[in-house]
Design an enzyme around this catalytic site. Structure first.
Site, PDB file in Angstrom:
ATOM      1  N   HIS A 102      56.061 -30.366  80.273  1.00  0.00           N
ATOM      2  CA  HIS A 102      56.653 -29.920  78.736  1.00  0.00           C
ATOM      3  C   HIS A 102      57.596 -28.874  78.973  1.00  0.00           C
ATOM      4  O   HIS A 102      57.580 -28.261  80.004  1.00  0.00           O
ATOM      5  CB  HIS A 102      55.620 -29.778  77.712  1.00  0.00           C
ATOM      6  N   ALA A 103      58.489 -28.488  77.709  1.00  0.00           N
ATOM      7  CA  ALA A 103      59.086 -27.527  77.622  1.00  0.00           C
ATOM      8  C   ALA A 103      58.824 -26.836  76.264  1.00  0.00           C
ATOM      9  O   ALA A 103      58.140 -27.575  75.430  1.00  0.00           O
ATOM     10  CB  ALA A 103      60.495 -27.595  77.860  1.00  0.00           C
TER      11      ALA A 103
END
Length: 135
Positions: free
Chosen positions: A49-50
């Site tokens: 994820h970011a």
């Protein structure tokens, strides 16, 4: 892409070592959340994820692990194995944590409280988000 690692000051003597971390001194942001990962099974990758605005410092306080950083156009692999060294992960940076040693404890210092709306969990969506922001 520039990889930023912080080397934290160690205080030690015959009794052992101590590292103290203070927000806005050792950590470049106000710390609102701390969490850690341990007992990660062999072969498991974490992250994927970011964050749109969250910043983090990752410290492998015991053992070792690798971190893949990806800004949408470039990828870098970073090895963490020193309990006095922190990896800065800015917003808009995809991350994957992997190759955890059996005894690894990865601590994360975060600039904000948990907010699911800040996460980008799909890689293609992340790439499109970064391209749009860079226009």
């Amino acid at each position: 892409m520039q990889v930023v690692k912080y080397t934290f000051q160690q205080h030690g003597d015959e009794r052992g070592q101590l590292v103290a971390l203070e927000e806005m001194r050792d950590i470049p942001f106000e710390v609102k959340r701390v969490y850690y990962m341990y007992d990660t099974a062999d072969g498991v990758r974490r992250g994927y994820h970011a964050h749109k605005s969250l910043e983090q410092i990752l410290v492998c306080i015991h053992g070792s692990c690798k971190i893949l950083l990806d800004n949408g156009s470039e990828r870098k692999k970073v090895f963490l194995e020193k309990p006095y060294e922190g990896l800065y992960v800015p917003s808009n940076m995809w991350r994957e944590m992997y190759d955890f040693s059996e005894d690894a404890v990865l601590m994360v210092l975060a600039s904000d409280y948990y907010d699911e709306e800040d996460y980008i969990r799909d890689y293609q969506e992340f790439v499109e988000y970064v391209l749009e922001r860079n226009k």
